[in-house]
Design a protein around this motif. Sequence first.
Motif, PDB file in Angstrom:
ATOM      1  N   ASP A 133      -4.032  -0.794   6.779  1.00 56.73           N
ATOM      2  CA  ASP A 133      -4.240  -0.308   5.233  1.00 56.73           C
ATOM      3  C   ASP A 133      -3.329   0.060   3.847  1.00 56.73           C
ATOM      4  O   ASP A 133      -3.292   1.658   4.452  1.00 56.73           O
ATOM      5  CB  ASP A 133      -5.848  -0.548   5.066  1.00 56.73           C
ATOM      6  CG  ASP A 133      -5.783  -1.006   3.932  1.00 56.73           C
ATOM      7  OD1 ASP A 133      -6.186  -2.171   3.581  1.00 56.73           O
ATOM      8  OD2 ASP A 133      -5.814  -0.195   2.945  1.00 56.73           O
ATOM      9  N   GLU A 150      -3.282  -6.387   1.231  1.00 60.21           N
ATOM     10  CA  GLU A 150      -2.496  -5.131   1.593  1.00 60.21           C
ATOM     11  C   GLU A 150      -2.258  -4.612   3.325  1.00 60.21           C
ATOM     12  O   GLU A 150      -2.267  -3.794   3.862  1.00 60.21           O
ATOM     13  CB  GLU A 150      -2.259  -4.179   0.550  1.00 60.21           C
ATOM     14  CG  GLU A 150      -3.359  -4.191   0.127  1.00 60.21           C
ATOM     15  CD  GLU A 150      -4.561  -3.399   0.348  1.00 60.21           C
ATOM     16  OE1 GLU A 150      -5.834  -4.159   1.218  1.00 60.21           O
ATOM     17  OE2 GLU A 150      -5.066  -1.860   0.417  1.00 60.21           O
ATOM     18  N   GLU A 151      -3.020  -5.742   3.742  1.00 60.64           N
ATOM     19  CA  GLU A 151      -3.862  -5.003   5.275  1.00 60.64           C
ATOM     20  C   GLU A 151      -2.906  -5.415   6.082  1.00 60.64           C
ATOM     21  O   GLU A 151      -2.900  -7.211   6.449  1.00 60.64           O
ATOM     22  CB  GLU A 151      -5.445  -5.620   5.617  1.00 60.64           C
ATOM     23  CG  GLU A 151      -6.266  -4.474   4.974  1.00 60.64           C
ATOM     24  CD  GLU A 151      -7.512  -4.750   4.634  1.00 60.64           C
ATOM     25  OE1 GLU A 151      -7.410  -6.367   5.404  1.00 60.64           O
ATOM     26  OE2 GLU A 151      -8.258  -4.796   3.824  1.00 60.64           O
TER      27      GLU A 151
HETATM   28 MG    MG Z   1      -7.717  -3.403   1.335  1.00 60.79          MG
END
Ligand code: MG
Length: 528
Positions: free
Chosen positions: A400, A443-444
């Motif tokens: 992340d 955003e992982e």
């Molecule tokens: Mg996140």
Amino acid sequence: MILVLAALATLLPSFATTWISYVENKRSLAAKAKQELLSASVQTARELDLWLKDRRNDLRVFASSYEVTENVARLPQSTDRAESSGSRRRLTDYLRSVRERFDDYTDIRILDSEGRIVAAGAEPAKAVTLPADWQAQIRSQQFVVGQAYWDEASSAPEMVIAVPILTNGETILGLMTATVDLHALAATLRPFVPGEAGGVSLLTEEGSPIISSGDVDAASRLPRYDAELVRVRAADDSEPSEFLNAAGEQVVGHMRQVPALDWVVVAEIPAAEVYRELARLRNSAFLIAAVTLVLAGGLGYVLGLLIVQPLDRLTKAAAKVAGGSLDVALPAARGEIGYLTDVFKNMVVRLREGRQELERLSVTDGLTGLSNRRRMTEVLRSEVLRSQRLKHTFAVFMMDVDHFKLYNDTHGHPAGDELLKQLATILREETREVDLVARYGGEEFLVLLPETKARGAADLADRMRRRLEALPGQAGHVTLSIGVAEFPLHGDTGEKLIDVADAALYEAKRGGRNRVIVAGTPIRAVRG
Ligand code: MG
Ligand code: GH3
Ligand code: MG
């Protein structure tokens, strides 16, 4: 249907033209035969008339000979037996010499006015059968014609004719009779025989053959014509017609009476000969029909191959495509059908490509080009099964981006997107072919590493973390927090492993971010 059409299109006109020419030919052949028959019967009848007149003249010449009249005149008055027998002998000698010179007469006799034989040229004298009214005939016509008959002794058709023996052209002294061999007549008939296998015959009015151009010596053995047929046909001799002859053969023939003789001339040509041309025409018509049928059949077959079969294949392929399967193979074809086939093939190729693209898109992340979460879930499931079966191990890590919201807020969303793409490049470059990298959420990222332990995974994750950190031109410090889990050590299902990795990630965040945490281990600072 093409075949039927081809057959009809060829057979109908050919049958129509054959039929018309058949009818026309039959008419003209019949007309030609009738013309021939008409002239044969007319000429024969005329020739017979002439022949009979010749015989009468012959006999008149013999009867008017001085030798005859002198001796016949002397016979009844003579009481002298010697003189009487002398006259008889001289008459007999005369008759013999005449008979020797003229072949046509089998016998020539002199009869007295009562019809008794006085002298004969043949030995023994032939019996004479004169018609019952011969005396009346002699007086009125000076000529008697007897019935034609078959003589067994000489096995020939014969006829008796008679003329009067006159003194001074007035008184009837007696009769001169001749038995005529009718064989000679056959020669008269022969030139008038119509056609190739035709014939001319002379019949009595009752239909018995007297002479036939075909079999001269066997006239008596020839079958009789039907008397009724002869009566009817001879009565109307204007036109030849078709009938069954004495032998039961179908003929085109003509019958005509010979007035002086009570005979009937029959001229005939076998119908088979008259219509032989027609049989030929019929045979060639059948041959043409057969050949056209074969040709039309062949053409139909070729058309079937060229049009029907490719169309059929195309229809089946279209049905298959409509049913959802794009796995169709079509052989090349020619012409319009070939063009249609090519278009169809192109369409199938496009569909297949579109479907492949759709499949790819359905498992791909649009921004980074990495696998998406759906794909990761599938692969994770099968990797669990595989590793369970082989008793192997694999690792996953969840990654992340730290404070990414802030990064977006600071630099704008497009820059955030750009960063995500750069990160994806790093992930791709750092992993092997067998590894799977997926964008799991905003955003992982989740990375799956087959045949890898948590330790190795943590090292790889850390390398990635450092690469991002060291990315040149990076606006501000973007860091990564990563949680690692190992199968089956930290979980024996995909979900469990993700949960554990997620928990380790949470630990990394809690521990100050920008670090890698392996599940179940104390927090380890990796900050360079
Ligand atoms: Mg996140
Ligand atoms: P933390 O360190 O706790 O992870 O902080 P954070 O800001 O990263 O956490 P949070 O989950 O609150 O924020 C995630 C942000 O990621 C929110 C969103 O703006 C951003 N983000 C998610 N997907 C995208 C994307 O596709 N493009 C961009 N530019 N930003 C994205
Ligand atoms: Mg974040």
